[in-house]
Design a protein around this motif. Structure first.
Motif, PDB file in Angstrom:
ATOM      1  N   GLY A  27      23.052 -34.420 -15.768  1.00 54.03           N
ATOM      2  CA  GLY A  27      22.011 -33.427 -16.285  1.00 54.03           C
ATOM      3  C   GLY A  27      21.119 -33.558 -14.436  1.00 54.03           C
ATOM      4  O   GLY A  27      19.974 -33.417 -14.907  1.00 54.03           O
ATOM      5  N   LEU A  28      21.230 -33.588 -13.588  1.00 49.03           N
ATOM      6  CA  LEU A  28      20.928 -33.638 -12.477  1.00 49.03           C
ATOM      7  C   LEU A  28      20.332 -31.551 -11.963  1.00 49.03           C
ATOM      8  O   LEU A  28      21.366 -31.489 -12.378  1.00 49.03           O
ATOM      9  N   VAL A  29      19.295 -31.760 -11.533  1.00 46.74           N
ATOM     10  CA  VAL A  29      19.041 -29.795 -11.152  1.00 46.74           C
ATOM     11  C   VAL A  29      18.617 -30.280 -10.056  1.00 46.74           C
ATOM     12  O   VAL A  29      17.299 -30.746  -9.216  1.00 46.74           O
ATOM     13  N   ASN A  30      19.446 -30.453  -8.985  1.00 52.27           N
ATOM     14  CA  ASN A  30      19.633 -30.904  -7.575  1.00 52.27           C
ATOM     15  C   ASN A  30      19.243 -29.321  -6.636  1.00 52.27           C
ATOM     16  O   ASN A  30      18.733 -28.512  -7.312  1.00 52.27           O
ATOM     17  N   GLY A  31      18.281 -29.661  -5.057  1.00 50.62           N
ATOM     18  CA  GLY A  31      18.185 -28.837  -4.757  1.00 50.62           C
ATOM     19  C   GLY A  31      17.678 -28.952  -3.632  1.00 50.62           C
ATOM     20  O   GLY A  31      18.068 -30.237  -3.021  1.00 50.62           O
ATOM     21  N   PRO A  32      18.077 -27.702  -2.621  1.00 48.54           N
ATOM     22  CA  PRO A  32      17.692 -28.267  -0.888  1.00 48.54           C
ATOM     23  C   PRO A  32      16.182 -29.494  -1.356  1.00 48.54           C
ATOM     24  O   PRO A  32      15.720 -29.290  -1.594  1.00 48.54           O
ATOM     25  N   SER A  33      15.763 -30.538  -0.360  1.00 47.43           N
ATOM     26  CA  SER A  33      15.184 -31.046   0.814  1.00 47.43           C
ATOM     27  C   SER A  33      13.783 -29.802   0.310  1.00 47.43           C
ATOM     28  O   SER A  33      13.372 -28.287   0.777  1.00 47.43           O
ATOM     29  N   ASP A  34      13.152 -30.087  -0.436  1.00 46.98           N
ATOM     30  CA  ASP A  34      11.535 -29.763   0.074  1.00 46.98           C
ATOM     31  C   ASP A  34      10.149 -31.048   0.268  1.00 46.98           C
ATOM     32  O   ASP A  34      10.839 -31.201   0.832  1.00 46.98           O
ATOM     33  N   THR A  35       8.773 -30.247   0.021  1.00 44.65           N
ATOM     34  CA  THR A  35       7.840 -30.820   0.396  1.00 44.65           C
ATOM     35  C   THR A  35       7.867 -31.975   0.387  1.00 44.65           C
ATOM     36  O   THR A  35       8.011 -33.175   0.243  1.00 44.65           O
ATOM     37  N   LEU A  36       8.212 -32.696  -1.526  1.00 45.04           N
ATOM     38  CA  LEU A  36       7.805 -34.226  -1.934  1.00 45.04           C
ATOM     39  C   LEU A  36       9.074 -34.911  -1.490  1.00 45.04           C
ATOM     40  O   LEU A  36       9.483 -36.065  -1.199  1.00 45.04           O
ATOM     41  N   SER A  37      10.332 -34.200  -0.842  1.00 48.32           N
ATOM     42  CA  SER A  37      10.902 -34.924  -0.759  1.00 48.32           C
ATOM     43  C   SER A  37      10.845 -35.558   0.523  1.00 48.32           C
ATOM     44  O   SER A  37      11.376 -36.612   1.277  1.00 48.32           O
ATOM     45  N   ASN A  38      10.730 -34.434   1.333  1.00 53.15           N
ATOM     46  CA  ASN A  38      10.350 -34.823   2.213  1.00 53.15           C
ATOM     47  C   ASN A  38       8.972 -35.364   3.374  1.00 53.15           C
ATOM     48  O   ASN A  38       9.463 -37.031   3.795  1.00 53.15           O
ATOM     49  N   ASP A  39       8.278 -35.660   1.925  1.00 55.74           N
ATOM     50  CA  ASP A  39       6.371 -36.236   1.885  1.00 55.74           C
ATOM     51  C   ASP A  39       7.826 -38.066   1.559  1.00 55.74           C
ATOM     52  O   ASP A  39       6.817 -38.924   2.381  1.00 55.74           O
ATOM     53  N   TRP A  40       8.202 -37.830   0.460  1.00 52.67           N
ATOM     54  CA  TRP A  40       9.046 -39.553   0.574  1.00 52.67           C
ATOM     55  C   TRP A  40       9.559 -40.109   1.827  1.00 52.67           C
ATOM     56  O   TRP A  40      10.049 -41.090   1.898  1.00 52.67           O
ATOM     57  N   LEU A  41      10.250 -39.824   1.766  1.00 52.13           N
ATOM     58  CA  LEU A  41      10.808 -40.490   3.235  1.00 52.13           C
ATOM     59  C   LEU A  41       9.539 -39.906   4.523  1.00 52.13           C
ATOM     60  O   LEU A  41       9.689 -41.565   4.384  1.00 52.13           O
ATOM     61  N   HIS A  42       9.111 -39.009   4.568  1.00 53.04           N
ATOM     62  CA  HIS A  42       8.022 -39.502   5.818  1.00 53.04           C
ATOM     63  C   HIS A  42       7.195 -40.840   5.117  1.00 53.04           C
ATOM     64  O   HIS A  42       6.997 -41.937   6.660  1.00 53.04           O
ATOM     65  N   ARG A  43       6.687 -41.548   3.693  1.00 53.29           N
ATOM     66  CA  ARG A  43       5.822 -42.348   3.574  1.00 53.29           C
ATOM     67  C   ARG A  43       7.068 -43.763   3.501  1.00 53.29           C
ATOM     68  O   ARG A  43       6.632 -45.010   4.106  1.00 53.29           O
ATOM     69  N   ALA A  44       8.308 -43.417   3.220  1.00 57.18           N
ATOM     70  CA  ALA A  44       9.038 -44.597   3.843  1.00 57.18           C
ATOM     71  C   ALA A  44       9.122 -45.363   4.838  1.00 57.18           C
ATOM     72  O   ALA A  44       9.335 -45.996   5.080  1.00 57.18           O
ATOM     73  N   GLY A  45       9.218 -44.128   6.242  1.00 58.14           N
ATOM     74  CA  GLY A  45       9.511 -44.484   7.026  1.00 58.14           C
ATOM     75  C   GLY A  45       8.426 -45.350   7.644  1.00 58.14           C
ATOM     76  O   GLY A  45       8.752 -46.098   8.591  1.00 58.14           O
ATOM     77  N   ALA A  46       7.428 -45.027   6.962  1.00 57.53           N
ATOM     78  CA  ALA A  46       5.810 -46.108   7.249  1.00 57.53           C
ATOM     79  C   ALA A  46       5.807 -46.564   7.484  1.00 57.53           C
ATOM     80  O   ALA A  46       5.216 -47.748   8.240  1.00 57.53           O
TER      81      ALA A  46
END
Length: 232
Positions: A27-46
């Motif tokens: 029951g996922l509702v996926n979509g293009p990357s957004d501000t939230l998912s970009n923030d997740w990636l930024h914090r993970a990379g740090a």
């Protein structure tokens, strides 16, 4: 699907410390990357650490079945090496890539509806089809004999344990039902594996509040395979 996932004895013999936490999200509702998912990636990379002992354990596992980890790195090894420029794919893929980097844990994400039969981790014969892209065009490759692969009834879904996922089952913006495979080797604590699973589930619920999540731990032991199920 969860109940049918299995790990072959030949893989258990190769790495008896292997365990995988399999998670389905329906029951996922996926979509293009957004501000939230970009923030997740930024914090993970740090927070990434290339010298993590779990990354080193995966390099040894690759050598054990004949792969060269400097050329074909585990998924988490490859992501951590790109920590300052993590790929932006879509919300669901960004979520599990961020968890993968933060927890130094290989995580595969698959479109459950594209599967033909159960997922299983085996050592390849060498003639199984693997659908990929080469030179920008669809292509079919085959794993090396003895290579550790995830597969279903139609062929290989991920080569060299967790190195490269196939095109057929990849998660896209239209994916509704997904399978995630969180893979662990010693000395990685099982408690941390479950923490990573809980974190991923929380992010998926942020993306899709009505998603239905279930999990199953498949753990190789000296006596065979031990499993535990958990609804979430």
């Amino acid at each position: 699907m969860l109940a049918a996932i299995w790990v072959d004895e030949a893989v258990r013999t190769l790495r008896p410390d292997f365990a995988v936490l399999a998670i389905t999200a329906e029951g996922l509702v996926n979509g293009p990357s957004d501000t939230l998912s970009n923030d997740w990636l930024h914090r993970a990379g740090a927070r990434a650490a290339e010298s993590d002992t779990h990354v080193l354990a995966w390099r040894e596992a690759y050598r054990a079945f004949g792969a060269k980890p400097q050329r074909t790195r585990s998924s988490v090894d490859a992501l951590i090496r790109r920590a300052d420029r993590l790929p932006v794919i879509n919300r669901v893929v960004d979520a599990y890539n961020a968890v993968s980097v933060e927890y130094a844990l290989p995580i595969g994400g698959e479109d459950l509806d594209a599967y033909q039969g159960p997922a299983r981790l085996v050592r390849a014969r060498g003639d199984e089809p693997f659908e990929t892209v080469a030179g920008g065009e669809p292509a079919v490759e085959h794993p090396d004999a003895g290579e550790v692969v995830w597969r279903d009834d139609s062929g290989v879904t991920c080569r060299r344990w967790n190195w490269r996922q196939g095109v057929r089952t990849r998660i896209t913006e239209s994916t509704v039902n997904a399978l995630f495979l969180l893979e662990r080797l010693e000395p990685y604590p099982l408690e941390r594996l479950h923490d990573a699973g809980d974190d991923l589930a929380a992010r998926l619920r942020t993306i899709s509040p009505d998603v239905r999540i279930r999990a199953r731990l498949i753990e190789a032991t000296a006596a065979g395979l031990r499993t535990a199920d958990d609804a979430g």
